[in-house]
Every structure is written in C-alpha cells, then in structure tokens.
Design an enzyme around this catalytic site. Sequence first.
Site, PDB file in Angstrom:
ATOM      1  N   LEU A   1      -7.181   3.060  -3.629  1.00 24.58           N
ATOM      2  CA  LEU A   1      -8.016   2.393  -4.640  1.00 24.58           C
ATOM      3  C   LEU A   1      -9.477   2.796  -4.498  1.00 24.58           C
ATOM      4  O   LEU A   1      -9.923   3.175  -3.423  1.00 24.58           O
ATOM      5  CB  LEU A   1      -7.924   0.878  -4.460  1.00 24.58           C
ATOM      6  CG  LEU A   1      -6.527   0.285  -4.583  1.00 24.58           C
ATOM      7  CD1 LEU A   1      -6.548  -1.176  -4.152  1.00 24.58           C
ATOM      8  CD2 LEU A   1      -6.021   0.417  -6.013  1.00 24.58           C
TER       9      LEU A   1
ATOM     10  N   SER B   1       0.856  -1.184   0.000  1.00 24.01           N
ATOM     11  CA  SER B   1       0.000   0.000   0.000  1.00 24.01           C
ATOM     12  C   SER B   1       0.889   1.230   0.000  1.00 24.01           C
ATOM     13  O   SER B   1       2.003   1.201   0.546  1.00 24.01           O
ATOM     14  CB  SER B   1      -0.845  -0.005   1.268  1.00 24.01           C
ATOM     15  OG  SER B   1      -1.262   1.299   1.582  1.00 24.01           O
ATOM     16  N   SER B   2       0.392   2.330  -0.565  1.00 24.86           N
ATOM     17  CA  SER B   2       1.214   3.542  -0.611  1.00 24.86           C
ATOM     18  C   SER B   2       1.450   4.124   0.785  1.00 24.86           C
ATOM     19  O   SER B   2       2.332   4.950   0.971  1.00 24.86           O
ATOM     20  CB  SER B   2       0.572   4.594  -1.516  1.00 24.86           C
ATOM     21  OG  SER B   2      -0.689   4.957  -1.013  1.00 24.86           O
ATOM     22  N   CYS B   3       0.671   3.666   1.784  1.00 20.06           N
ATOM     23  CA  CYS B   3       0.863   4.223   3.136  1.00 20.06           C
ATOM     24  C   CYS B   3       2.097   3.661   3.832  1.00 20.06           C
ATOM     25  O   CYS B   3       2.406   4.037   4.952  1.00 20.06           O
ATOM     26  CB  CYS B   3      -0.376   4.029   3.992  1.00 20.06           C
ATOM     27  SG  CYS B   3      -0.596   2.331   4.490  1.00 20.06           S
TER      28      CYS B   3
ATOM     29  N   HIS C   1     -12.844   3.864   3.122  1.00 19.83           N
ATOM     30  CA  HIS C   1     -11.914   4.895   2.665  1.00 19.83           C
ATOM     31  C   HIS C   1     -12.703   6.068   2.091  1.00 19.83           C
ATOM     32  O   HIS C   1     -13.892   5.977   1.822  1.00 19.83           O
ATOM     33  CB  HIS C   1     -10.984   4.323   1.598  1.00 19.83           C
ATOM     34  CG  HIS C   1      -9.909   3.463   2.152  1.00 19.83           C
ATOM     35  ND1 HIS C   1      -9.949   2.099   2.105  1.00 19.83           N
ATOM     36  CD2 HIS C   1      -8.758   3.781   2.777  1.00 19.83           C
ATOM     37  CE1 HIS C   1      -8.873   1.611   2.672  1.00 19.83           C
ATOM     38  NE2 HIS C   1      -8.125   2.606   3.101  1.00 19.83           N
TER      39      HIS C   1
ATOM     40  N   TYR D   1      -0.974  -0.641  10.011  1.00 19.73           N
ATOM     41  CA  TYR D   1      -1.138  -1.281   8.706  1.00 19.73           C
ATOM     42  C   TYR D   1       0.173  -1.191   7.919  1.00 19.73           C
ATOM     43  O   TYR D   1       0.614  -2.165   7.299  1.00 19.73           O
ATOM     44  CB  TYR D   1      -2.259  -0.545   7.967  1.00 19.73           C
ATOM     45  CG  TYR D   1      -2.622  -1.100   6.627  1.00 19.73           C
ATOM     46  CD1 TYR D   1      -3.310  -2.312   6.518  1.00 19.73           C
ATOM     47  CD2 TYR D   1      -2.318  -0.415   5.456  1.00 19.73           C
ATOM     48  CE1 TYR D   1      -3.667  -2.807   5.279  1.00 19.73           C
ATOM     49  CE2 TYR D   1      -2.672  -0.908   4.221  1.00 19.73           C
ATOM     50  CZ  TYR D   1      -3.352  -2.099   4.138  1.00 19.73           C
ATOM     51  OH  TYR D   1      -3.709  -2.593   2.901  1.00 19.73           O
TER      52      TYR D   1
ATOM     53  N   LYS E   1       2.546  -4.154   6.292  1.00 17.00           N
ATOM     54  CA  LYS E   1       2.789  -4.244   4.847  1.00 17.00           C
ATOM     55  C   LYS E   1       4.285  -4.164   4.535  1.00 17.00           C
ATOM     56  O   LYS E   1       4.755  -4.809   3.600  1.00 17.00           O
ATOM     57  CB  LYS E   1       2.015  -3.143   4.114  1.00 17.00           C
ATOM     58  CG  LYS E   1       0.516  -3.399   4.080  1.00 17.00           C
ATOM     59  CD  LYS E   1       0.204  -4.608   3.225  1.00 17.00           C
ATOM     60  CE  LYS E   1      -1.268  -4.937   3.151  1.00 17.00           C
ATOM     61  NZ  LYS E   1      -1.541  -6.158   2.379  1.00 17.00           N
TER      62      LYS E   1
END
Length: 327
Positions: free
Chosen positions: A176, A117-119, A189, A146, A150
């Site tokens: 997304l 994920s970009s986070c 989200h 999270y 990841k």
Amino acid sequence: METVAIAPSFSLAGKRVWVAGHRGMAGSAIVRRLEREECAILTATRQQVDLRRQAEVEEWVAEARPDVVFLAAATVGGIHANNTRPADFLYDNLVIETNIIHAAHRVGVQKLVFLGSSCIYPRLAPQPMTEDSLLTGPLEPTNEWYAVAKIAGIKLCQAYRRQHGCDFISAMPTNLFGFGDNFDLQQGHVAAALLAKIHAAKVEGAPEVVLWGTGSPRREFLFVDDLADGLVFLAKNYSDEPHVNVGTGTEVTIRELAELIAGVVGYTGTFRQDTSKPDGSPRKLMDVSRMTAMGWTAPTSLREGFAQTYRWYVDALETAGALRGVN
Ligand code: GDP
C-alpha cells in the site's frame, strides 16, 4: 474468469462500525471511506484501549457494541523493520487479532473484515499469486514473522465462521501507499521511503539518490483509498471462508517505481543501488480475478495515486514546519 458467489448485500446503514487501527494508514483511509456511508464510526485511542491487552479489548467492545469491525490494527513496517524486530511483528499482531476477533464473537458482531497482507504467500509462489497458493511453500525470511501472524488471523476468521457461524471475512491487500504512510527511512515501506528520499534530494539539489538492493524486485502498489473502497465493497458483498486478494494486478520494478516517483516529484538526478541491502521477495504480484469477478477494480492509477500522496506529504511537511515555527 473465475465466478465468485456474491453474498446477499449486507447494509452498513445505521450500523455501528468500529475501525480498529484508525490512526494507521489503512485504518484512516477506511474512516474516510466510511464517512460516505450512513453508519456511525467508532474509534478507540491507544490511551483508551491497548489492543494487546485482552481485558481492555473485551471491556471496550462490550461497552461500544459494534455491529461491524474493520480489523486494520497491526504493527507494520518495511523490510528493515520486519527483519530486525521479529518479536514485535509476531507477538503484537498475533495478540491484537486474537483479542479483537474473540471479543467480536463474544458480543455478536455481524460482520468483521480482517486485513492480511500479500506477504502471507510463499516466497516463490507462482505469479500472479492466487488465494489458493497460501501455505503451499516456505515464506520470505525477511517478513515471515508478520506473515505467520497474518496467516493465523485468516485462520481465526475461518475457525470462528466454521465453529460459531460468525460472518468474519479476510482481505489480502497488496503493498500500500498513500496519505498517513510511515515516511521514516529506516522503518517505512519502499513507496513512502522513496517519496521522502527523492523529495529531500530535490530540495537539497542532491545529484543522486541511493536505492536499497538491486532495484530489480517487482512489487504491486495499491493506493490506500482504493483499498478502503475495496474493503467496504467486500463488507457489503462478500461472505465466505476464503480470503480475497485486493490489489491492481499490475507490477513495477523498484527502479521503475523510483523513476515514476521522480517524475511526480520533479527530481532530475540519478539513482545508485546499494546492493549491501536486501532485495526481499523477487516478485509479489496478486491475482485479483476474484475481486474483478465480483465487480470491483481499483479506480486510481499509480501516477495519480502518487501525485495525490506527494501533495499530501508536502502539505504535512509544511504544517509540521509551521508548527515548529510557532513553538
Ligand atoms: P517488502 O515489499 O515487504 O519487501 O518491503 P518494502 O516495502 O520495504 O520493499 C522493499 C523493496 O524495496 C526491497 O526490494 C528493497 O531492497 C527495495 N528498496 C529500495 N530502496 C528502499 C528504501 O529506501 N526503503 C525500503 N524499505 N525499501 C527499499
């Protein structure tokens, strides 16, 4: 532009492909995309396998014998869910990815695609964020649980590649949206939450919609069916240790997103910001030059993606309403 070595093409034809997390938004898009490949798609329901239980995962994988795995199973949620359920986000995700990656190694899976994920990137990473900015600074506190899980997943893929020669790769999707999203206003989200809120305001004739935060944070949004296409592209063409960003390389503010969705829904009311709610990361734009250099770009525009998602959402509401009418 950066040059990225393209691996000799890996064929999905005739392969047994397990989509772990096939009921989720990303997993179901991967299943839709794989239906266009000549492969056998394997799925396991939650009743068949609890992915948090190592013995259940190992038993299922040993029996199903997948050649390829798309690891899209995860406990996910928006800013509020992440902030208030840290144990679920850290524990579930660590254990799910550990169980699946280790089981895949044990049965000799030929290719595994892990979804990050970009986070995962530092809160204040230089924008747009290149893959190399991983682990260069502190994480965004609202979703560090999270993110830590990841990051561990990426490292697991790298470790199994180094130690055991497994062809396990990692893709980092940006934010997304699309079919099958979680439209719950507390847990979802921002994209799905705003679609649901703005649609409800239109139906009820409400004059204003409340947006969380200041509306000024910037986010990049990728249509989930484009993500699935990018992941299949990576499975076929990429085989290396570094993870790869999958996004559009463009961003909008939360306020601009709300206005775009209002245009798609046909809502003409106004927006009010509730600044007692958190903003989260100020910006999360991905540098997608690795994917671009390999020859892949996201095909669907933001407006078109939201138009398709809105049609899907209205149909889903109607189906749910019709079912309630029958029962
Ligand atoms: P993030 O990208 O991990 O921060 O998580 P989200 O997808 O939940 O996006 C959060 C951003 O959208 C924050 O800046 C929120 O303040 C803003 N936002 C505005 N309205 C909403 C809403 O109704 N729900 C959610 N989840 N976020 C909202």
